[in-house]
Structures are given as structure tokens and as C-alpha cells.
Design a protein around this motif. Sequence first.
Motif, PDB file in Angstrom:
ATOM      1  N   LEU A  24      -3.824  -9.541  -9.986  1.00 52.62           N
ATOM      2  CA  LEU A  24      -2.502 -10.179 -10.059  1.00 52.62           C
ATOM      3  C   LEU A  24      -1.340  -9.204  -9.926  1.00 52.62           C
ATOM      4  CD1 LEU A  24      -3.000 -12.917 -12.787  1.00 52.62           C
ATOM      5  CD2 LEU A  24      -2.715 -13.231 -10.321  1.00 52.62           C
ATOM      6  N   LEU A  25      -1.526  -7.959 -10.295  1.00 52.17           N
ATOM      7  CA  LEU A  25      -0.433  -6.989 -10.204  1.00 52.17           C
ATOM      8  C   LEU A  25      -0.051  -6.668  -8.766  1.00 52.17           C
ATOM      9  CD1 LEU A  25      -1.369  -4.462 -13.018  1.00 52.17           C
ATOM     10  CD2 LEU A  25       0.470  -6.155 -13.024  1.00 52.17           C
ATOM     11  N   TRP A  26      -0.998  -6.705  -7.842  1.00 48.00           N
ATOM     12  CA  TRP A  26      -0.716  -6.274  -6.476  1.00 48.00           C
ATOM     13  C   TRP A  26      -1.116  -7.275  -5.408  1.00 48.00           C
ATOM     14  CZ3 TRP A  26      -5.386  -6.366  -4.264  1.00 48.00           C
ATOM     15  CH2 TRP A  26      -6.498  -6.073  -5.046  1.00 48.00           C
ATOM     16  N   GLY A  27      -1.757  -8.364  -5.775  1.00 50.84           N
ATOM     17  CA  GLY A  27      -2.151  -9.309  -4.747  1.00 50.84           C
ATOM     18  C   GLY A  27      -2.323 -10.718  -5.265  1.00 50.84           C
ATOM     19  N   VAL A  56       3.042 -15.345  -0.883  1.00 53.54           N
ATOM     20  CA  VAL A  56       2.036 -14.282  -0.818  1.00 53.54           C
ATOM     21  C   VAL A  56       2.617 -13.018  -1.442  1.00 53.54           C
ATOM     22  CG1 VAL A  56       0.679 -12.795   0.726  1.00 53.54           C
ATOM     23  CG2 VAL A  56       1.052 -15.211   1.331  1.00 53.54           C
ATOM     24  N   ARG A  57       1.873 -12.424  -2.357  1.00 51.00           N
ATOM     25  CA  ARG A  57       2.182 -11.068  -2.836  1.00 51.00           C
ATOM     26  C   ARG A  57       1.040 -10.197  -2.352  1.00 51.00           C
ATOM     27  NH1 ARG A  57       1.308 -10.659  -8.299  1.00 51.00           N
ATOM     28  NH2 ARG A  57       2.904 -12.208  -8.597  1.00 51.00           N
ATOM     29  N   ALA A  58       1.373  -9.248  -1.488  1.00 44.29           N
ATOM     30  CA  ALA A  58       0.375  -8.372  -0.884  1.00 44.29           C
ATOM     31  C   ALA A  58       0.885  -6.941  -1.003  1.00 44.29           C
ATOM     32  CB  ALA A  58       0.141  -8.762   0.571  1.00 44.29           C
ATOM     33  N   GLY A  59       0.618  -6.313  -2.127  1.00 44.22           N
ATOM     34  CA  GLY A  59       1.123  -4.961  -2.347  1.00 44.22           C
ATOM     35  C   GLY A  59       2.632  -4.961  -2.332  1.00 44.22           C
ATOM     36  N   ASP A  60       3.229  -4.212  -1.406  1.00 40.60           N
ATOM     37  CA  ASP A  60       4.684  -4.122  -1.311  1.00 40.60           C
ATOM     38  C   ASP A  60       5.329  -5.300  -0.593  1.00 40.60           C
ATOM     39  OD1 ASP A  60       4.881  -1.807  -2.755  1.00 40.60           O
ATOM     40  OD2 ASP A  60       5.433  -0.519  -1.071  1.00 40.60           O
ATOM     41  N   PHE A  61       4.514  -6.192  -0.014  1.00 40.50           N
ATOM     42  CA  PHE A  61       5.055  -7.371   0.660  1.00 40.50           C
ATOM     43  C   PHE A  61       5.116  -8.553  -0.298  1.00 40.50           C
ATOM     44  CE2 PHE A  61       3.494  -5.318   4.609  1.00 40.50           C
ATOM     45  CZ  PHE A  61       4.642  -5.418   5.363  1.00 40.50           C
ATOM     46  N   GLU A  62       6.191  -9.302  -0.181  1.00 38.43           N
ATOM     47  CA  GLU A  62       6.288 -10.598  -0.835  1.00 38.43           C
ATOM     48  C   GLU A  62       6.805 -11.582   0.203  1.00 38.43           C
ATOM     49  OE1 GLU A  62       8.373 -12.984  -4.524  1.00 38.43           O
ATOM     50  OE2 GLU A  62       8.579 -10.817  -4.428  1.00 38.43           O
ATOM     51  N   TYR A 149      -0.404  -1.934   7.500  1.00 43.70           N
ATOM     52  CA  TYR A 149       0.151  -2.001   6.149  1.00 43.70           C
ATOM     53  C   TYR A 149       0.451  -0.598   5.622  1.00 43.70           C
ATOM     54  CZ  TYR A 149       0.641  -2.632   1.150  1.00 43.70           C
ATOM     55  OH  TYR A 149       1.131  -2.601  -0.130  1.00 43.70           O
ATOM     56  N   ILE A 150      -0.468   0.320   5.793  1.00 40.01           N
ATOM     57  CA  ILE A 150      -0.312   1.662   5.239  1.00 40.01           C
ATOM     58  C   ILE A 150       0.911   2.381   5.823  1.00 40.01           C
ATOM     59  CG2 ILE A 150      -1.794   2.900   6.882  1.00 40.01           C
ATOM     60  CD1 ILE A 150      -2.910   4.370   4.269  1.00 40.01           C
ATOM     61  N   ASP A 151       1.292   2.043   7.058  1.00 39.45           N
ATOM     62  CA  ASP A 151       2.438   2.695   7.699  1.00 39.45           C
ATOM     63  C   ASP A 151       3.763   2.373   7.025  1.00 39.45           C
ATOM     64  OD1 ASP A 151       0.646   3.732   9.529  1.00 39.45           O
ATOM     65  OD2 ASP A 151       1.150   2.295  11.107  1.00 39.45           O
ATOM     66  N   ASP A 156      -2.323   1.860  -1.650  1.00 42.52           N
ATOM     67  CA  ASP A 156      -2.185   1.253  -2.970  1.00 42.52           C
ATOM     68  C   ASP A 156      -3.322   0.247  -3.165  1.00 42.52           C
ATOM     69  OD1 ASP A 156      -1.443  -0.906  -1.358  1.00 42.52           O
ATOM     70  OD2 ASP A 156       0.636  -0.951  -2.023  1.00 42.52           O
ATOM     71  N   GLY A 157      -3.243  -0.574  -4.184  1.00 40.38           N
ATOM     72  CA  GLY A 157      -4.282  -1.554  -4.461  1.00 40.38           C
ATOM     73  C   GLY A 157      -4.497  -2.531  -3.324  1.00 40.38           C
ATOM     74  N   TRP A 158      -3.417  -2.970  -2.678  1.00 39.92           N
ATOM     75  CA  TRP A 158      -3.564  -3.902  -1.558  1.00 39.92           C
ATOM     76  C   TRP A 158      -4.283  -3.224  -0.397  1.00 39.92           C
ATOM     77  CZ3 TRP A 158      -3.794  -8.846  -1.017  1.00 39.92           C
ATOM     78  CH2 TRP A 158      -3.749  -9.412   0.248  1.00 39.92           C
ATOM     79  N   TRP A 159      -3.909  -1.985  -0.111  1.00 44.46           N
ATOM     80  CA  TRP A 159      -4.563  -1.246   0.970  1.00 44.46           C
ATOM     81  C   TRP A 159      -6.061  -1.101   0.688  1.00 44.46           C
ATOM     82  CZ3 TRP A 159      -4.149  -0.107   5.817  1.00 44.46           C
ATOM     83  CH2 TRP A 159      -4.932   0.906   6.369  1.00 44.46           C
TER      84      TRP A 159
END
Length: 179
Positions: A24-27, A56-62, A149-151, A156-159
Motif C-alpha cells: 500500500l505504501l508504493w502501489g 493508480v498509485r505506482a511508486g512516484d506516479f499517481e 519508469y526507472i528513468d 524503488d518498491g514499484w520498480w
Amino acid sequence: MNPDLRDLIVELRADLEADQPATLLWGQINQGAPADKISDDVPQPVRELLEVADGVRAGDFEILGTADLDYWRNLLGHMPEFSGVADEPAEWYYLGLLAREPLLLRRDTGAVWWCPQTSNDPFYVREEFEELMPNLEYFLAAYVFGPLYIDVAGDDGWWEFLDEHGLTTVDEDDEEPDE
């Protein structure tokens, strides 16, 4: 939305739900919204996404869900002058955030736009605003659920989640042949 991307989102949602609360923290990929709950002014590609995933919460994306749309739509008029968005807010759709910075969709072309992270300055003083991907489907497949994503967000957790699912490498069959 193409069926492969739709199936991938459903599969990733199931895997995230199976591992809660650790994920839940990152995805988090919410269940889709009923079509009658999606505003008529939502662009068709976003509508198709919302029917599969209402946020969608996907690491740094919302990627925004239906509950957030009105609030963020009102912020289009407050985008920095250099972006030109405030001059024509009806031409834009507030798609979501990358590291708390705006991701917008141009209504006439369907392209996803951003303020590239070229420095540590906040986006509203960097004076850069450009197209990231030509359409939402490519953006989702490449950045949110794929190897780029990594770029923009880093390791991170999502990666790690994407890597566990084999989504962090470019499929050579998907590349265009050399001409």
C-alpha cells in the motif's frame, strides 16, 4: 485501451491486493469505476483507463481517480505561465502526478505532457513543459507499467515490483525495425 494493457493492469492489481498491506505504501490499483460514474468531459483514453482502474498509485506516479477529478481540474488555471495551460485550460486534462508534479493530457492529441525534472528546482520555476509520450496507452505501458519508469522515478518498491513481473526490460519484438 488494448486488451493486453487492460489484462496487465488487472493482473498487477490482483498481485498488489494479494500482498497488502505491504504494497500500500508504493502501489495500489483501484477497481474500475462504473461507466455512469465517469464524467462526460473525461477524454476517451482516460475513460477507458478509469473503467479498468479508478486511480493508480505506482511508486512516484499517481494517476487520478474519479473522486479527485474536480479538484485537480480546477488547478489547470493555476499552471505556470510558461506552460500556456492557464491560457487554454479547456484544452487540457489533469491526468495525475509524477513525484507531486503535474502530468497533463492534451485533449486534442491525447499526448501526455510533463515538466521534465532537469534540476532540483520546483516545476513552476523550471520553465520547461513538453510532451512525454504521444498517447496515454504508450505512457502507461512505457512509464507507469514498464521499463522507462526507472528513468523518471528511480529504483524503488514499484520498480522492484515491475522487475518481479518481467516488465523492466524492453521487448525487442516491440521495437521498430531499422530502416
